[in-house]
Motif scaffolding. Structure first.
Motif, short mmCIF file in Angstrom:
data_model
loop_
_atom_site.label_atom_id
_atom_site.label_comp_id
_atom_site.label_asym_id
_atom_site.label_seq_id
_atom_site.Cartn_x
_atom_site.Cartn_y
_atom_site.Cartn_z
N LEU A 29 0.83 -1.21 0.00
CA LEU A 29 0.00 0.00 0.00
C LEU A 29 0.87 1.25 0.00
O LEU A 29 0.61 2.22 -0.74
N GLN A 70 -2.98 6.34 3.47
CA GLN A 70 -4.15 6.36 4.34
C GLN A 70 -4.64 4.94 4.61
O GLN A 70 -4.95 4.58 5.75
N ASN A 71 -4.68 4.12 3.57
CA ASN A 71 -5.08 2.73 3.75
C ASN A 71 -4.09 1.97 4.61
O ASN A 71 -4.48 1.14 5.44
N ARG A 99 -0.73 4.66 -1.19
CA ARG A 99 -2.00 4.59 -0.45
C ARG A 99 -1.70 4.59 1.05
O ARG A 99 -2.00 3.65 1.77
N ARG A 113 -4.63 2.90 8.25
CA ARG A 113 -5.82 2.24 8.80
C ARG A 113 -5.56 0.77 9.07
O ARG A 113 -6.08 0.21 10.04
N LEU A 114 -4.77 0.15 8.22
CA LEU A 114 -4.43 -1.26 8.41
C LEU A 114 -3.54 -1.45 9.63
O LEU A 114 -3.69 -2.42 10.39
#
Length: 280
Positions: free
Chosen positions: A13, A20-21, A18, A24-25
């Motif tokens: 990611l 932001q992803n 990515r 969150r992960l």
């Protein structure tokens, strides 16, 4: 095994821009396993890519407290301090990492970047001079060396260093960005005095002042532009398809020039999305 898979997904990611992803992960993972330095390292990188140096510093400090001599912990600690304008701390952390692994070009690149952000281009250039001879295979190091050389008024040597980076990696985004910055700075240089002024202005553009966001940090801006560009491509294609359907059923007469214009616009925006895609 689950941790390794999660880290692999987070790395993928981050590599695709990515952040932001990835954040969150990683958030629930570091909450469950706060003693895992790898999770904090990746969280620090994600927060930096998102333009959140304060959050990155918290993550880097968590890793550093667990592993105070680890080069990865010191690397991200230095990076976060640089973005916040805490230059003494950034340089100290990077220098400590270099002492732990003196042959690692990535760590010397980080130290030079911290010095450039602090307004110390001479220190950065001198520090990389010997390292560049031993680690001339590292494109990132050569780009940073070129930036330091330009900042001390040596544009020809700077171009040579960045050219070596492009010889290693022809598509290196940092090298091409540096060359564009060199061209812009040199556009006003007509004699020795104006060249010195251009070098000083370039060096100033690399500085990060406390409380002021970095102008050279590309992560969040590049990610945002790439996202907007991708959305624009989808809208252009949707309009193109919708127009074709209306034309096909006879509800609207569409000139061929409009189709051509829509295709050109979609192609242009797609090119922008590809060019600004984060490559870190």
């Amino acid at each position: 095994m689950q941790t390794e898979l999660l880290f692999a997904e987070a790395d993928a990611l981050l590599a695709r821009g990515r952040a932001q992803n990835a954040a969150r992960l990683l958030a629930p993972f570091v909450g469950r396993e706060p003693e895992n330095t790898g999770g904090w390292h990746r969280m620090a990188r994600a927060r930096l890519d998102l333009g959140d140096p304060a959050g990155a510093l918290l993550a880097a400090q968590a890793a550093w407290h667990l592993d105070p001599y680890g080069i990865e912990s010191l690397y991200w600690l230095s990076s976060a301090h640089s973005q916040l304008g805490d230059h003494a701390e950034a340089i100290a952390a990077a220098a400590a990492a270099c002492r732990e692994d003196p042959g690692n070009p990535r760590l010397h690149t980080r130290l030079a970047a911290a010095q450039l952000a602090a307004g110390l281009p001479t220190d950065a250039a001198e520090g990389l001079r010997v390292v560049a001879d031993m680690a001339g295979y590292d494109a990132d190091l050569m780009v940073t060396y070129g930036m330091a050389l330009f900042a001390i008024g040596r544009p020809l040597s700077a171009r040579e260093a960045v050219g070596r980076a492009l010889a290693i990696d022809y598509s290196h985004a940092g090298a091409r960005s540096a060359l564009r910055a060199f061209e812009l700075a040199m556009s006003t240089a007509i004699d020795a005095a104006s060249l010195a002024l251009a070098a000083d202005e370039y060096a100033e553009s690399l500085r990060i002042h406390p409380g002021r966001p970095s102008r050279s940090h590309p992560g969040a801006a590049r990610t945002a532009v790439a996202h907007v560009s991708r959305v624009a491509v989808l809208w252009f294609l949707a309009v193109l398809v919708g127009t074709g359907i209306l034309d096909g059923v006879g509800l609207l007469t569409v000139p061929s020039s409009l189709y051509f214009a829509l295709l050109c616009a979609a192609g242009a925006v797609a090119c922008v999305a590809a060019l600004v895609r984060p490559t870190r």
